[in-house]
Design an enzyme around this catalytic site. Sequence first.
Site, PDB file in Angstrom:
ATOM      1  CB  SER A   1    -102.850   9.392 -78.457  1.00  0.00           C
ATOM      2  OG  SER A   1    -103.169   7.782 -78.518  1.00  0.00           O
TER       3      SER A   1
ATOM      4  CG  HIS B   1    -125.456 -21.561 -59.898  1.00  0.00           C
ATOM      5  ND1 HIS B   1    -124.530 -21.976 -60.948  1.00  0.00           N
ATOM      6  CD2 HIS B   1    -124.617 -20.516 -59.187  1.00  0.00           C
ATOM      7  CE1 HIS B   1    -122.894 -21.453 -61.228  1.00  0.00           C
ATOM      8  NE2 HIS B   1    -123.754 -20.691 -59.364  1.00  0.00           N
TER       9      HIS B   1
ATOM     10  NE  ARG C   1    -131.432 -11.233 -56.581  1.00  0.00           N
ATOM     11  CZ  ARG C   1    -130.670 -12.627 -56.767  1.00  0.00           C
ATOM     12  NH1 ARG C   1    -129.742 -12.223 -55.320  1.00  0.00           N
ATOM     13  NH2 ARG C   1    -130.439 -13.707 -56.731  1.00  0.00           N
TER      14      ARG C   1
ATOM     15  N   GLY D   1    -126.030 -16.718 -56.464  1.00  0.00           N
ATOM     16  CA  GLY D   1    -124.498 -17.337 -56.088  1.00  0.00           C
ATOM     17  C   GLY D   1    -123.387 -17.314 -55.691  1.00  0.00           C
TER      18      GLY D   1
ATOM     19  CG  MET E   1    -122.088 -13.821 -51.484  1.00  0.00           C
ATOM     20  SD  MET E   1    -120.339 -14.225 -50.965  1.00  0.00           S
ATOM     21  CE  MET E   1    -120.938 -13.255 -49.341  1.00  0.00           C
TER      22      MET E   1
ATOM     23  CE  LYS F   1    -130.420 -12.265 -50.299  1.00  0.00           C
ATOM     24  NZ  LYS F   1    -129.990 -13.165 -50.394  1.00  0.00           N
TER      25      LYS F   1
ATOM     26  CB  CYS G   1    -104.776   4.933 -78.329  1.00  0.00           C
ATOM     27  SG  CYS G   1    -103.254   4.488 -78.656  1.00  0.00           S
TER      28      CYS G   1
ATOM     29  NE  ARG H   1    -132.322 -16.667 -48.440  1.00  0.00           N
ATOM     30  CZ  ARG H   1    -133.404 -16.980 -47.832  1.00  0.00           C
ATOM     31  NH1 ARG H   1    -134.114 -16.588 -46.512  1.00  0.00           N
ATOM     32  NH2 ARG H   1    -134.405 -18.049 -48.848  1.00  0.00           N
TER      33      ARG H   1
ATOM     34  CE1 TYR I   1    -107.813   9.385 -79.513  1.00  0.00           C
ATOM     35  CE2 TYR I   1    -107.669  11.722 -79.844  1.00  0.00           C
ATOM     36  CZ  TYR I   1    -106.973  10.612 -79.821  1.00  0.00           C
ATOM     37  OH  TYR I   1    -106.091  10.489 -80.240  1.00  0.00           O
TER      38      TYR I   1
END
Length: 882
Positions: A764, A455, A336, A101, A103, A22, A831, A92, A851
């Site tokens: 694996s 919200h 934002r 929502g 904070m 922010k 896996c 803020r 993988y």
Amino acid sequence: MKKYVYSFKEGKVHMKDLLGGKGANLAEMTNIGLPVPQGFTITTEACNEYYEKDRQLWSELKEQMAEKLAELEATTGKTFGGGENPLLVSVRSGAKFSMPGMMDTILNLGLNDEVVKTVEKVSGNKRFAMDSYRRFIQMFSDVVMEIPKSRFERILDEVKEEKGVKFDTDLSAEDLVEVVAKFKALYKEVEKVDFPQDSKEQLLLSVTAVFRSWNNERAILYRQLNNISASLGTAVNIQAMVFGNMGNDCGTGVAFTRDPATGEAKMLGEFLMNAQGEDVVAGIRTPLTIDKLNEINPDVYKQFMDASTLLENHYRDMQDIEFTIEKGKLFMLQTRNGKRTAAAALRIAVELVEQGLISKDEAIMRVEPAQLDQLLHPTFETTALKNAKPIANGLPASPGAASGKVYFTAEAAVHAARANGEKVILVRLETSPEDLEGMVEAQGILTARGGRTSHAAVVARGMGKCCVAGCDALKVKEEEKKFYLGDKAYHEGDYISLDGSTGNVYDGVIETMTPELSGHFGILMAWADEARKLKVRTNADTPKDAEQAVKFGAEGIGLCRTEHMFFEEDRIAVMREMIVAETVEARKEALERLLPYQKKDFLGIFEAMGVRPVTIRLLDPPLHEFLPHADEDIADLAKTMGITFEALKSRVESLHEFNPMLGHRGCRLAVTYPEIAEMQTRAIIEAAIEAKKNKGIDVHPEIMIPLVGEIKELEYLQTICRTTADNLIKESGIQLDYMFGTMIEVPRGAVTADEIAKVAEFFSFGTNDLTQMTYGFSRDDAGKFIKDYLEKGIFEQDPFMTLDQVGVGKLVKMAADLGRSTRPEIKLGICGEHGGDPASIEFCHNVGLNYVSCSPFRVPIARLAAAQATLKEKMGSGYSQK
């Protein structure tokens, strides 16, 4: 002296780590010349220092705040805490990552009994002055002093009822004087002191409260859900107030430059005239759509649309904008990158590439992999939906479909879902951050108030939850545990269904179906596949699961669990005969009857996977899992099997283990009962031969031995499996390639991986077991205390959900390096459940695995996460997305 406070003019957009999202964006909007109320930002480092200093503000910080406050007074020509033209500010929070929502915010700070009179005089509007004061008292009391805001809302409702009005805006100035007096009286009743009149004291207490709120329950839960580190801290933004509640030429609103639900390139926004910001997002009044602003004030509307276009082009992404109109003048309060659904994220990313605003690589990085989960869940079945008649309609706030039992509080929803295993629909007048836990457990959310930026809507979209908001026909009676639609009452426990894509509400349960994936999804996933290095396989035990995974882009099976096949009704009896057999011959006879079942299962999986490799794990769980334990069930089974109760009971007791997860399972079973491994190898190879001979499929089976911690275990079983496989292949007369390998899930297996790789052609990593054995946790029981570890900051993530890279990850990397030192071409995969977790996938990429393997519905998530891991590696070596 370290700098803890920056004016908006000093900040830059790249300073999000220090100024929060922010604060950095307020600075950037200031720098590009947009009308931003000025102010200053207290850094995230100050928040962390606050906790280091035992939750106290310190003198250097107070001095820097005072300097920036004096600068702000000079810039605005107003005086904080008094004077002829009082300066009021908002306080803020603003962390690096948007936490909508989660904070706490305070508006109109600086008001007291004297300043409010000056504000009345300067504005010429007593009602505005008193309205601002009553809002400030409530926010300060709630956020700073933790007096429940419901107590103040009750007073306000009582005054409205007494005065015979419906809306806050209908109360007169004198009515609000009465409200303020009652609010102050409540404050004194609770705190035993008068409401603070020193504006600087108010500011210091409020800054402390924002820092404190970084570790409130809502913030901690949100960080856990979104993998945000607790060490980041929050910044605090102090900004000069502009007022949307001074009269009918004032207003406030929230807008998205593209539809956050669909991604359509069309402004979606809501506003209220004569209101402050929380009125829009809290859903206390139903807002107007942004196009209505053109009718009320065309000049401001044009300014706003031009500014919104500028912001989207500047940030090259969809923007979530907050704005206020004060006396006909536009002010931009915040921008934002907007929260969006998965479908919207995909569409926006692809269309921004088509517009030439971002590259393909940037588009890949713009979509959160976990968000894709939203696209992979059921929608209402078309025919069932046609036959269903809506009982009400609200705003389509977050897409998806959900059916469940109605509950009216977060607590009731949590209990119903966790304790009773029920599917829940949370029904509220409007939601607030306190409802977060209930929203997490709910299948869907329905609110009577609020719009698509409320919200409920924002949080539901972020979670991928179905949400219908602003359903005006809904009359919620929370205390009575029911709601009304017309004359019909729906009680707690009644079933309803929600369609978050249309806003429709239905009576009862509606059948669902799996969505089709195409269009923008297909385009982005194709780009991801071009970018990634890691292959993505699936964990699948049935042809149906395998087919689904292939549709989602799976490139093989990384884990086929053979034990799941034995639980089916037509084979569990034979499995139990095998277990209770007292001789090898009897056991082999039962295994011979199980063989056709196993072979049929494997053939179906080979047909579904085609030429893709299939890794099949031999029997892993302890044998007692296949047998009953209650005497009544043992008696029934004994009768069916034609043996005595005592004989079966004795066998069940002989298989009992104090810690079965560390007991007679995995390769240990096969060492004791080698005939089981032999039968399973036969089933695999015979099915592969049949698939190749009769179906023409060039199958690639991979036989995997679980739970190996000693090379001699693997050598013993290799002899059995390879002898069986090679003889069958030789007899068939065809060429069939297969691989033999092991799971690395025992720590000893990891640290002796160089030895094990002499036998294993692939590893694996079974990270579920490797995690429990490394930590010494039972994964079946750890849930009872891991939540405490998370709440108390011992763990930032559940190690069974996101791989512990420091400990377990070190074992994975060690085993990978050791394995390659012995066998450079060894194939390496993972896996465990971590194979579908984006952070864990990035780790797997970084240590050079070949993988990852995950459940079918997480395959797209893994594909995208693998691509992002590749791109992050490029960025780290000087690669630029731009």
